[in-house]
Design a protein around this motif. Structure first.
Motif, PDB file in Angstrom:
ATOM      1  N   THR A 103       0.825  -1.223   0.000  1.00  0.00           N
ATOM      2  CA  THR A 103       0.000   0.000   0.000  1.00  0.00           C
ATOM      3  C   THR A 103       0.857   1.270   0.000  1.00  0.00           C
ATOM      4  OG1 THR A 103      -0.156   0.163   2.424  1.00  0.00           O
ATOM      5  CG2 THR A 103      -1.781  -1.231   1.289  1.00  0.00           C
ATOM      6  N   THR A 155     -12.581  -6.505  -9.304  1.00  0.00           N
ATOM      7  CA  THR A 155     -12.105  -5.165  -8.931  1.00  0.00           C
ATOM      8  C   THR A 155     -10.875  -5.251  -8.030  1.00  0.00           C
ATOM      9  OG1 THR A 155     -14.367  -4.306  -9.060  1.00  0.00           O
ATOM     10  CG2 THR A 155     -12.755  -2.977  -7.855  1.00  0.00           C
ATOM     11  N   GLN A 157      -8.851  -7.880  -7.722  1.00  0.00           N
ATOM     12  CA  GLN A 157      -7.752  -8.469  -8.494  1.00  0.00           C
ATOM     13  C   GLN A 157      -7.060  -7.412  -9.348  1.00  0.00           C
ATOM     14  OE1 GLN A 157      -9.503 -11.738 -10.662  1.00  0.00           O
ATOM     15  NE2 GLN A 157      -9.434 -13.131  -8.908  1.00  0.00           N
ATOM     16  N   ASP A 158      -7.838  -6.556  -9.976  1.00  0.00           N
ATOM     17  CA  ASP A 158      -7.266  -5.488 -10.808  1.00  0.00           C
ATOM     18  C   ASP A 158      -6.466  -4.502  -9.959  1.00  0.00           C
ATOM     19  OD1 ASP A 158      -8.398  -6.591 -13.048  1.00  0.00           O
ATOM     20  OD2 ASP A 158     -10.104  -5.194 -13.129  1.00  0.00           O
ATOM     21  N   LEU A 159      -6.996  -4.192  -8.770  1.00  0.00           N
ATOM     22  CA  LEU A 159      -6.285  -3.273  -7.872  1.00  0.00           C
ATOM     23  C   LEU A 159      -4.934  -3.853  -7.474  1.00  0.00           C
ATOM     24  CD1 LEU A 159      -6.142  -0.762  -6.064  1.00  0.00           C
ATOM     25  CD2 LEU A 159      -7.446  -2.028  -4.329  1.00  0.00           C
ATOM     26  N   ASP A 161      -3.186  -6.126  -9.103  1.00  0.00           N
ATOM     27  CA  ASP A 161      -2.320  -6.146 -10.287  1.00  0.00           C
ATOM     28  C   ASP A 161      -1.687  -4.777 -10.518  1.00  0.00           C
ATOM     29  OD1 ASP A 161      -2.779  -8.787 -10.730  1.00  0.00           O
ATOM     30  OD2 ASP A 161      -4.284  -8.497 -12.299  1.00  0.00           O
ATOM     31  N   ASN A 162      -2.465  -3.719 -10.343  1.00  0.00           N
ATOM     32  CA  ASN A 162      -1.935  -2.363 -10.526  1.00  0.00           C
ATOM     33  C   ASN A 162      -0.830  -2.058  -9.518  1.00  0.00           C
ATOM     34  OD1 ASN A 162      -3.613  -1.762 -12.702  1.00  0.00           O
ATOM     35  ND2 ASN A 162      -5.224  -0.877 -11.402  1.00  0.00           N
ATOM     36  N   LYS A 163      -1.065  -2.476  -8.264  1.00  0.00           N
ATOM     37  CA  LYS A 163      -0.054  -2.252  -7.227  1.00  0.00           C
ATOM     38  C   LYS A 163       1.233  -3.026  -7.530  1.00  0.00           C
ATOM     39  CE  LYS A 163      -2.224   0.466  -4.281  1.00  0.00           C
ATOM     40  NZ  LYS A 163      -1.702   1.824  -3.964  1.00  0.00           N
ATOM     41  N   TYR A 165       2.340  -3.888 -10.503  1.00  0.00           N
ATOM     42  CA  TYR A 165       3.058  -3.280 -11.619  1.00  0.00           C
ATOM     43  C   TYR A 165       3.726  -1.967 -11.221  1.00  0.00           C
ATOM     44  CZ  TYR A 165       1.658  -6.848 -14.889  1.00  0.00           C
ATOM     45  OH  TYR A 165       1.526  -8.051 -15.532  1.00  0.00           O
ATOM     46  N   GLU A 166       3.208  -1.315 -10.185  1.00  0.00           N
ATOM     47  CA  GLU A 166       3.911  -0.152  -9.640  1.00  0.00           C
ATOM     48  C   GLU A 166       5.251  -0.588  -9.052  1.00  0.00           C
ATOM     49  OE1 GLU A 166       1.473   1.918  -6.824  1.00  0.00           O
ATOM     50  OE2 GLU A 166      -0.118   2.336  -8.283  1.00  0.00           O
TER      51      GLU A 166
END
Length: 587
Positions: A103, A155, A157-159, A161-163, A165-166
């Motif tokens: 986070t 939703t 899972q996508d969140l 995945d975004n974290k 890739y950051e």
């Protein structure tokens, strides 16, 4: 015999290092039917049978080819434990887990940990912790991330995945290829990121699977030990225990140590000491290690890899991070230890002074300073004292940038602090290596910028100006006329010559729209005043004038300060030199 790999846990404060270790331990304890965790001094051993039990929920998991007996986790998380676990050429830690709060992403100690691991060439995996704090995450009673991830909404899972890739992007900025563990195609070229929750235990199974799998695949040869040989280890910590006095917490990475063995180690003065092992102690099973002898039980011997507490006479000055070896009759133990310590205390003829809390910290900072091309003239363990200030002050003559003391995790004596104030020695004190290096970089940049500014203020730049026709405001006393700067820069005080090398006069002032200027650069059209010449005699319309550059200044501009000149400036300098040499010859 193949020993278990030694695993350290590193990362930023509050990102969950200790919680992760606790969860691994509690997960292992809960797997009673498969075998209990073994608690060492400064380490916890998770046997392969327990790893199998914990990982059973992972689809397609198999440990049939595993030869390692388990994993030995260092209980003291952080870079201090990693750097103190040292031997010549690197760390005795075989692998590390870098914990990152998913986070929050990268924080200063995250980068610090990665830089240290990079310098020591230690493989590591990434535990992307606190997935349970992601908005909408539904925790499941499983230790498998894969199983829990499959039960989350699209939703969530996508969140996640975004974290992830950051994190991949941040690792890319540091020169690492990284990917979610299940998508890694080549573990030698890519960092594996394992999402976990140290709080709920989700992902612990995959983390243990990846760490044990990589250890088995890439470290098998390194893990071969001679069980019956003399013990080799590293001092992790020095502690006072009620009923025992001073004790050493040691990680043994090779051989076997016995009661009454003679051991050698380095003390705080970098001298080699020897003593006889009086007692070897292990914590009582699953007992919280405290500061009392009643919390331990005695053993006759211990083999690698394991943590052990040593009680002996004369160990009060032992240095954390020192190698420790069992002395045999044929060993040249003094030279072995001195040779290893020489690498750590190696210094340059000129440089800053470094003081740190342990050998491990000293070595880690030295490596990072070296990678930045910073030099160190003196190293030491312990508080900054008055002698350190005097040694740093002596560096002023060599380079003011070296009149600095870098202090990591140590105090500054009162008289040293007073001496630093009066002598002008800079003390940079931090308890985070990352901040320490950055603070010194900032100091160097500020001082270098100031030095450049000072140099620029006293340099006569090679410049060429043209007198603008019909732009005379006053003929003499002073002559005021318009000029255009063709190359370089001019300032009040510069002496101007004509194309024959004859001095025309000194610039009294320059202004634009009646506003005084400190400097005019190429392309500027301004008014200039000079006391000496008369317009129409020494100064003519469309005349070209040059700054007079002395022989000394010519040498400085062609050498020390050449970085201040662009190509046009250098051509103008050559032109000025030709004019001045011609004028000198004519005379």
């Amino acid at each position: 015999m193949i020993r278990q790999p030694i695993i350290t846990v590193m990362g930023h404060v509050d990102h969950g290092k200790t919680t992760l270790l606790d969860k691994i331990r509690s997960s292992a304890i809960a797997s009673k039917e498969a075998g209990r965790i073994t608690q060492h001094i400064g380490a916890s051993e998770v046997p392969l049978s327990v790893i199998n039990e914990i990982c059973k929920d992972i689809p397609n998991f198999s440990s049939s080819n595993m030869k390692i007996p388990g994993l030995l986790f260092i209980d003291t998380p952080g870079h201090e434990a990693f750097t103190n676990l040292r031997r010549r050429g690197g760390s005795i830690a075989d692998m590390a887990i870098v914990v990152v709060d998913i986070t929050q992403g990268f924080q200063p100690q995250t980068i610090e940990a990665i830089n240290i691991l990079k310098e020591y060439k230690t493989p590591f995996v990434v535990a992307a912790n606190k997935i349970d704090l992601l908005t909408g995450w539904m925790s499941n009673k499983t230790r498998s991330f894969q199983v829990s991830y499959g039960k989350q909404s699209k939703t969530v899972q996508d969140l996640l995945d975004n974290k992830l890739y950051e994190l991949v992007g941040r690792f890319g900025e540091l020169g690492f290829n990284s990917e979610l563990y299940s998508r890694v195609s080549n573990f030698q070229n890519e960092l594996a990121i394992v999402p976990v929750s140290a709080k709920t235990g989700e992902g612990i199974a995959e983390l243990l699977m990846v760490v044990s799998g990589l250890s088995q695949r890439f470290l098998e040869l390194k893990l071969n030990i001679e069980v019956n040989g003399p013990a080799k280890g590293s001092i992790l910590e020095k502690k006072e225990i009620k009923g025992l006095g001073t004790t050493l917490d040691v990680i043994i990475y090779d051989g076997t140590l016995h009661i009454n063995d003679q051991i050698a180690f380095a003390d705080s003065n970098n001298e080699v000491n020897t003593t006889k092992v009086k007692a070897l102690l292990k914590p009582k099973p699953m007992h919280e290690i405290g500061a009392s002898a009643s919390k331990f039980y005695y053993v006759d011997s211990v083999s690698a890899a394991s943590g052990i507490k040593i009680s002996a006479v004369g160990i009060e000055d032992a240095m954390p991070g020192s190698p420790i070896i069992a002395v045999t009759g044929n060993d040249d133990y003094k030279n072995i230890i001195k040779s290893e310590m020489a690498d750590i205390f190696k210094t340059d003829n000129a440089g800053i002074i470094l003081k740190a809390d342990s050998i491990g910290s000293l070595e880690a900072i030295s490596k990072l300073m070296s990678s930045e091309n910073f030099r160190i003239s003196k190293k030491g363990i312990g508080n900054v004292n008055k002698r350190d200030i005097m040694d740093a002050f002596s560096m002023y003559g060599t380079d003011p940038l070296y009149a600095v003391i870098i202090a990591f995790n140590v105090s500054i004596d009162n008289d040293a602090e007073e001496e630093a104030k009066t002598s002008g020695v800079k003390i940079i004190s931090e308890n985070v290596i990352y901040k320490l290096i950055d603070s010194y970089k900032e100091f160097v940049n500020l001082r270098t910028t100031a030095k450049k500014k000072e140099a620029e203020d006293r340099i006569t730049f090679p410049s060429k100006i043209e007198v603008i026709a019909g732009d005379c405001f006053r003929v003499s006393h002073p002559a005021i006329f318009g000029i255009k700067v063709e190359t370089g820069r001019i300032k009040p005080g510069f002496i101007m010559i004509n194309d024959s090398g004859i001095v025309v006069g000194k610039i009294k002032g320059i202004q634009n729209e009646k506003q005084p200027l400190q400097e005019a650069k190429r392309g500027d059209e301004i008014a200039m005043s000079m006391d000496e010449p008369t317009y129409g005699r020494q100064i003519q319309d469309n005349q070209i004038l040059y700054t007079r550059v002395t022989k000394e200044m010519q040498f400085l501009l062609q050498n020390e300060f050449s970085y201040l000149l662009n190509d046009d400036d250098k051509k103008t300098l050559e032109e000025i030199i030709r004019i001045m040499n011609k004028n000198s010859t004519n005379r």
